[in-house]
Design a protein around this motif. Structure first.
Motif, short mmCIF file in Angstrom:
data_model
loop_
_atom_site.label_atom_id
_atom_site.label_comp_id
_atom_site.label_asym_id
_atom_site.label_seq_id
_atom_site.Cartn_x
_atom_site.Cartn_y
_atom_site.Cartn_z
N HIS A 77 39.17 38.97 46.06
CA HIS A 77 39.52 39.27 44.67
C HIS A 77 39.68 40.78 44.45
N ILE A 78 38.79 41.56 45.05
CA ILE A 78 38.89 43.01 44.89
C ILE A 78 40.21 43.51 45.47
N GLY A 79 40.59 42.98 46.63
CA GLY A 79 41.88 43.36 47.22
C GLY A 79 43.05 42.98 46.33
N GLN A 80 42.98 41.78 45.74
CA GLN A 80 44.05 41.35 44.85
C GLN A 80 44.15 42.25 43.61
N ILE A 81 43.00 42.61 43.05
CA ILE A 81 42.99 43.47 41.86
C ILE A 81 43.59 44.83 42.17
N ILE A 82 43.16 45.41 43.30
CA ILE A 82 43.67 46.74 43.69
C ILE A 82 45.18 46.70 43.87
N ALA A 83 45.67 45.62 44.49
CA ALA A 83 47.11 45.53 44.75
C ALA A 83 47.89 45.28 43.47
N ARG A 84 47.40 44.39 42.61
CA ARG A 84 48.17 44.01 41.43
C ARG A 84 48.15 45.06 40.34
N PHE A 85 47.02 45.70 40.13
CA PHE A 85 46.87 46.60 38.98
C PHE A 85 46.92 48.08 39.35
N GLY A 86 47.30 48.37 40.57
CA GLY A 86 47.59 49.76 40.93
C GLY A 86 46.37 50.61 41.21
N TYR A 87 45.23 50.03 41.55
CA TYR A 87 44.07 50.84 41.94
C TYR A 87 44.24 51.30 43.39
#
Length: 965
Positions: A77-87
């Protein structure tokens, strides 16, 4: 804000099948937003945060425990968030970029904590994961060092080897004499005299002779220059010699630039004071002559009065004066007439005639100012500036006569009879004096200025640039409360004044104005009486009787344990808190009780004068005192008992006079209101909760009005004032105007209120009963024409580009034709009229104002009791030391008030537990201003580990009055 999910984020969360997955995904998303990092395994979020997120994603807070059992899902999930929301993760390659980004901020304020906060906020904005604390500290440390290098380069890049030699000579050991050149420059005399003025100008000439490039001021910001200059002027010459090159050149260059400003302003201040002193002496001499003249002619006038009465009686009774004239004592009449002719001489006494008689006094110092300084000014001052140039040429060539047709357009009506003493002739002495006094007045006003001066610079330079103002105005983001255009403002005020005046008139005619009567064109208002119940006085003794006895050192350390205010006294260069808190507290206490460092060392065990002086020089500054005071005020306003005294949104301010003695007497002023003893005033703002949130120093002769807004705008506490009260000395039309513009409700208690006139807008017709109170019509044209400049001025004050006191002192000194000054006055008259109408009809406003001012007066009594050493006299000459005394006193008073409030709460609670009925209506009359239980004298013993924790107070005393109660 950080936990509110956007529609895009909710859509991403909704893709998760289970409630646990949705909640875990949302929590990870919130953590990446703030605090800006990945949530640690097993880290439990705040309950409120968790419940709020769970509600948004249709889950239960307990689902997070289920989610944490699957670390693999969490990592995905953390990887998905970083990829999708530009972190993005923090990498070493970002260090250099962030150091460069942070450098400008470090150049303005080198304190590590604010820089770290700024850096973390920038990382969150860029969606970069916040790194470990050590990395943040590394970036901040490098930014501070880089900013230091930039500042040093800015002040040394344009220097030549000759400059280096000249600067090093400033700190070289003296070949003869006792001090180095830099020490001599810093020790300029402060007392106003012709001799002192010459000494100041001699120093200024030496500083100018160093010949530093003019580009240095443009190469560095004002705050950065002040920081380096403060270091150069604060460090001893011995320590300066140990500085490495090129830092030494930067520090000395900054010190010289600041010295040039300080000496310039000091010389012009002396010029102002010396002329003012000459004028006051001429006034006194004229007044003494008038008194003597009255004494000389009173008996001859009585003889002539008797003769005239006999003549009138004879004319009325017989119509024939011959008999009376034959019997008159003509010798007595001749003697009386001769005596009156002799006494009158050439005419009645005139202060300007006496002033011209003091020409030689002014000639001792005024030509020095004309020779040394180059003056510039607005077009309205062109004639005066030409006259100054004429005198400069005269003095430089040792001529004793004016040239033909010197400039005279600047000469005002009051001077003309003396300057033009005969047709076609100019009295040289009167002309020179007129130039001096007109130059002084125009310097005060700001339409004449001196390059290199900080206090007397171009008026327009004090305001924000016009281009910046127009951008803010166009965007609708001006930080002030005023209407966008003058027409809207005037329409609103017309409606409000018409409604208020109609209400006052109707109540006056019906006789229902509260404690006020309008009769025969005269207003009578019943004075407000003290409404403190007798029960409150007795209860105050009972409550205070339980407070523990405490020595002032223990009180300070205990208050510090509650607030940590000592952390605010950061080192001037490093920004770190004081390591030796005992020496720091001793230095603060020395300021607060008006004791010298050496005397404090003698009264303190295990502390030397050198230790205390070091703490005082490096940690005590106006800004650190303000920050420490804010800590105390912010804690105090959150206490339950403080909230009984007020809401914390109203305040008052007042000046407290302190006599000057010793060395301080030479630099102080005499105000007839306080007798013939010289002194100065501490001007203090206090909230309705008794918190003294700001204090400054003003001369005894200065008006208090310009400093009202400084305290409301420049304090560092969280106090948010909405309404402010002052006595007559703090109220002018300009203050009324600026209070409206800056969003404060101004409610002064005005002396002779019944004689104050009201002003109406054109076309308004007052009710008949109000007609006697109307003083005129507002000149709306000035307000409309200058509305943009009015808003620009207010915006500059709010933004901190200039201070309200500097602006108001200039505006009050402006010549009458200045449009901005007139416009602000007319605006103030309109606001004062609206206030006056409310004062007439609102008893509550009058009571609130009276109570607020009473708090300030009671606080002054406590301050007088604390400031007891050296006979309660101010014996410091420099403004820096004087402001330290005022700040130390105010901090000490605030500490006593905070300590009292905490223990008064405990005492009230204890009494109530023991059956004593103390209603809140009584408690709110018990002020936290007592100090009988505080030991201010004796030896000062510092226990830096208080025996009682912040959560546990000292035991209360058992009060013998309880049974009686």
């Amino acid at each position: 804000m950080y936990c509110t999910l956007t529609p895009d984020e909710i859509e991403a969360v909704a893709r998760k099948r289970t409630a646990a997955a949705r909640l875990g995904y949302a929590v990870s998303l919130a953590y990446l937003r703030h605090p800006g990092r990945v949530r640690e395994v097993g880290e439990q979020p705040n309950d409120v945060m968790l419940a709020f997120l769970a509600d948004q994603v249709d889950a239960s807070a307990s689902d997070l425990a289920v989610y944490d059992q699957r670390p693999q899902t969490r990592r995905e999930h953390i990887g998905q968030i970083i990829a999708r929301f530009g972190y993005q993760a923090f990498t070493r390659s970002l260090v250099r970029e962030l150091v460069h980004w942070l450098t400008p901020s470090a150049g303005e304020d080198p304190r590590a904590e604010p820089l770290a906060i700024s850096l973390i906020e920038e990382l969150r904005r860029r969606r970069i994961l916040v790194p470990a604390r050590r990395t943040v500290e590394l970036i901040v440390r490098h930014a501070i060092q880089r900013a230091e290098n930039v500042r040093i380069s800015a002040l040394t890049g344009d220097l030549h080897p000759d400059h280096h030699d000249t600067l090093r000579a400033l700190i070289a050991p003296p070949e003869s004499g006792e001090v180095s050149t830099l020490s001599w420059l810093k020790a300029a005399p402060k007392s106003a005299s012709a001799k002192s003025l010459k000494a100041v100008l001699d120093r200024l000439i030496v500083v100018r002779a160093i010949g530093l490039p003019a580009s240095l001021r443009q190469n560095i910001s004002t705050s950065a220059l002040d920081s380096l200059a403060g270091e150069g002027l604060r460090i001893t010459v011995q320590n300066l010699r140990r500085l490495a090159v090129p830092r030494l050149w930067a520090v000395l260059s900054a010190a010289c630039l600041r010295l040039e400003e300080q000496l310039t302003d000091l010389a012009l201040d002396m010029f102002d004071k010396l002329l003012g002193r000459s004028f006051r002496r001429a006034e006194q001499q004229s007044s003494d002559k008038a008194s003597q003249l009255l004494m000389d002619i009173i008996r001859p006038l009585q003889s002539l009065k008797d003769f005239c009465r006999e003549a009138l009686t004879a004319r009325l009774q017989t119509g024939d004066l011959n008999g009376m004239l034959d019997t008159a004592n003509w010798d007595e009449i001749e003697s009386a007439t001769s005596a009156i002719e002799t006494a009158l001489g050439d005419g009645k006494p005139d202060k300007y005639s006496d002033l011209i008689g003091k020409y030689q006094t002014a000639r001792q110092f005024a030509p020095l100012i004309i020779k040394v300084f180059s003056f510039k000014g607005a077009a309205s001052a062109a004639s005066l500036l030409r006259a100054v140039d004429v005198l400069r040429i005269m003095y430089n060539t040792n001529k004793r006569s004016l040239p033909d047709n010197p400039p005279t357009g600047f000469i005002r009506k009051v001077w003309r009879p003396f300057v033009f003493s005969a047709p076609g002739e100019i009295n040289r002495r009167a002309y020179e004096l007129c130039v001096y006094f007109e130059l002084r007045d125009r310097l005060r006003a700001g339409d004449v200025w001196v390059e290199g001066s900080r206090q007397r610079r171009n008026f327009d330079d004090r305001l924000i640039p016009k281009a910046t103002f127009e951008i803010l105005r166009t965007e609708g983001s001006l930080p002030i409360a005023a209407a966008a255009d003058a027409e809207t403002y005037l329409a609103e005020r017309q409606q409000q004044i018409e409604e208020a005046m109609a209400t006052v008139a109707a109540r006056a005619e019906a006789g229902t104005l509260p404690d006020a009567v309008i009769q025969g064109g005269t207003l009578s208002i019943t004075p407000i009486k003290d409404e403190t119940p007798e029960a409150a006085t007795a209860m105050s003794r009972l409550v205070y009787g339980q407070l523990p006895q405490i020595k002032i050192p223990d009180l300070l350390t205990e208050v510090n344990a509650w607030t940590g205010f000592a952390e605010c006294f950061t080192h001037y260069r490093s920004g770190r808190p004081a390591e030796d808190q005992k020496a720091l507290f001793a230095a603060v206490l020395a300021d607060g009780v008006n004791l010298s460092v050496s005397r404090m060392a003698a009264a303190t065990h295990n502390l030397s004068a050198r230790q205390i002086a070091w703490a005082h020089d490096w940690h005590l500054r106006e800004e650190t005192y303000s920050s420490a005071l804010a800590c105390l005020v912010d804690m105090h306003r959150e206490l339950p008992l403080a909230k009984l005294w007020g809401d914390g949104v109203t305040s008052s301010s007042d000046g407290q006079f302190f006599r000057a003695g010793g060395r301080g007497e030479a630099s102080a002023d005499i105000n007839a209101k306080y007798g013939r003893t010289p002194g100065l005033k501490f001007y203090t703002h206090i909230s309705d909760q008794f918190s003294p949130f700001h204090s400054t120093v003003i001369t005894a002769t200065e008006s208090e009005a310009p400093f009202v807004l400084d305290g409301l705008l420049r304090h560092q506490s969280g106090v948010a004032i909405e309404e402010h009260h002052v006595d007559t000395g703090g109220a002018t039309d300009h203050v009324f105007a600026l209070c409206y513009l800056l969003g404060f409700r101004f409610a002064p208690r005005l002396r002779n209120f019944k004689d104050r006139k009201l002003y109406l807008l054109p076309g308004m017709k007052p009710p008949a009963i109000m007609t006697p109170f109307i003083g005129g019509t507002i000149k709306v044209g000035h307000i409309v024409d200058n509305w943009r400049e009015i808003l620009r001025l207010a915006t500059s004050i709010k933004a901190g580009t200039t201070t309200a006191s500097a602006i108001l002192k200039s505006l009050s000194a402006y010549p009458r034709q200045n449009g901005l000054a007139i416009a602000l006055r007319e605006l103030g008259r309109l606001e004062r009229t609206l206030f006056a109408l409310e004062w007439m009809r609102s008893l509550e406003l009058r009571k609130r104002t009276s109570a607020s001012l009473a708090r300030g007066e009671a606080r002054n009594a406590l301050a007088r009791g604390v400031f007891f050493n050296q006979l309660g006299e101010m014996r410091d000459r420099s403004y820096e030391h004087q402001i330290h005394k005022a700040s130390g006193l105010n901090l000490l008073v605030a500490a006593i008030i905070l300590w009292n409030t905490k223990y008064l709460e405990a005492s009230v609670t204890d009494l109530r537990k023991n059956g004593v009925a103390i209603p809140n209506d009584i408690i709110k009359h018990i002020a936290p201003l007592g100090w009988a239980h505080v030991g201010l004298t004796g030896d000062y013993l510092w226990n830096m580990n208080p025996p009682f924790s912040p959560d546990r107070l000292r035991p209360l005393r058992k009060n013998d009055l309880r049974d009686a109660a």
